[in-house]
Design an enzyme around this catalytic site. Structure first.
Site: not given
Length: 287
Positions: A101-102
């Site tokens: 994520h991210s």
């Protein structure tokens, strides 16, 4: 919400990291990498919904319950990539997939492009390339980073009299999150201090980058990927407004899913987590 996991500490040659283990021991190996200033709790809703996988959700160095890097060291993306390799070595995984994520997704892309023989699949959530900087900006950016590093010793972390106040602050932070998501991140990310609570995260994580990859560098890493890639884009996330990224995606053989929700759609609520799981369950279990 089912969040059953095993808490472990991983003694690497250069640092000790913490992690949550999900799924059966004989499941397909997956390393889960969270975003900047988050922690392993980022996957508390999603990981239990992913079937047949052995998921190691790390606290990156300087985050959550993992150790901070030694004095004088930094937190470059390639340092995180090395940590990931060392964790895989500890589990005996010669080939594994990454759920990112991210910032965790960006780290996954760099590692998979650099060492394609090690990575089976990439499942990415609202992250693909880092913030970039061009050559003409580099001297000024390095000066900014050096000045900020010199001034860091004079700064103090915020102290919250009550945990609820820290939760409210996290709700409004970079990549705003729901109250439930902020509570999950805060439960793992806070520590008691005189006067209340403060964040466990290393203060050096807030320093500006001394050197950024150029857009040409970022594209080169993405185009070098050899493994299958499934990318979830949040409609109210941080990637959708980047025209250069949208143009790049049109030229790549990625599986792209556009889902409702914000940057932390996999953590904000059960609905978002299930939508992401529905995308990644068949993908991560594919031969």
């Amino acid at each position: 919400m089912s969040t059953g996991f095993e808490e472990v500490r991983l003694s690497l040659p250069h640092i000790e990291l913490a992690a949550h283990l999900y799924g059966p021991e004989d499941g397909l190996p997956v390393l889960a990498l969270h975003g900047w200033l988050d922690n392993a709790a980022s996957f508390a809703r999603l990981a239990p919904k992913l079937q047949g996988l052995r998921i190691v959700a790390l606290d990156f160095a300087g985050h959550g319950h993992s150790d901070h890097r030694a004095a004088g060291a930094g937190y470059a993306l390639w340092d995180y990539a090395f940590d990931v390799l060392q964790v895989a070595e500890q589990f005996g995984w010669q080939r594994f997939s990454i759920l990112g994520h991210s910032m965790g997704a960006i780290t996954a892309v760099l590692l998979a492009a650099a060492m394609p023989e090690r990575i089976a699949r990439l499942a990415l959530i609202d992250g693909l390339v880092p913030y970039t900087g061009e050559a003409e900006q580099a001297p000024a950016k390095l000066g900014e980073a050096l000045r900020a590093r010199q001034a860091l010793s004079d700064k103090r972390k915020p102290v919250y009299a009550e945990m609820a106040r820290a939760v409210e602050a996290r709700m409004k932070g970079v990549g705003a999150v729901s109250r439930e998501a902020a509570e999950l991140l805060a439960q793992r990310g806070l520590m008691p201090v005189p006067g209340g609570y403060t964040w466990r995260t290393d203060s050096r994580l807030t320093l500006p980058s001394p050197l950024r990859l150029s857009w040409a560098h970022a594209q080169a890493f993405v185009r070098a990927l050899q493994c299958p890639v499934s990318l979830v884009l949040a409609e109210q996330g941080m990637m959708g407004a980047q025209p250069a990224v949208r143009a790049l995606l049109q030229d790549l053989p990625f599986e792209v899913h556009r889902l409702p929700g914000g940057h932390h759609l996999h953590l904000d609520d059960e609905t978002g987590a299930q939508l992401v799981a529905d995308c990644f369950n068949p993908f991560l279990r594919s031969p």
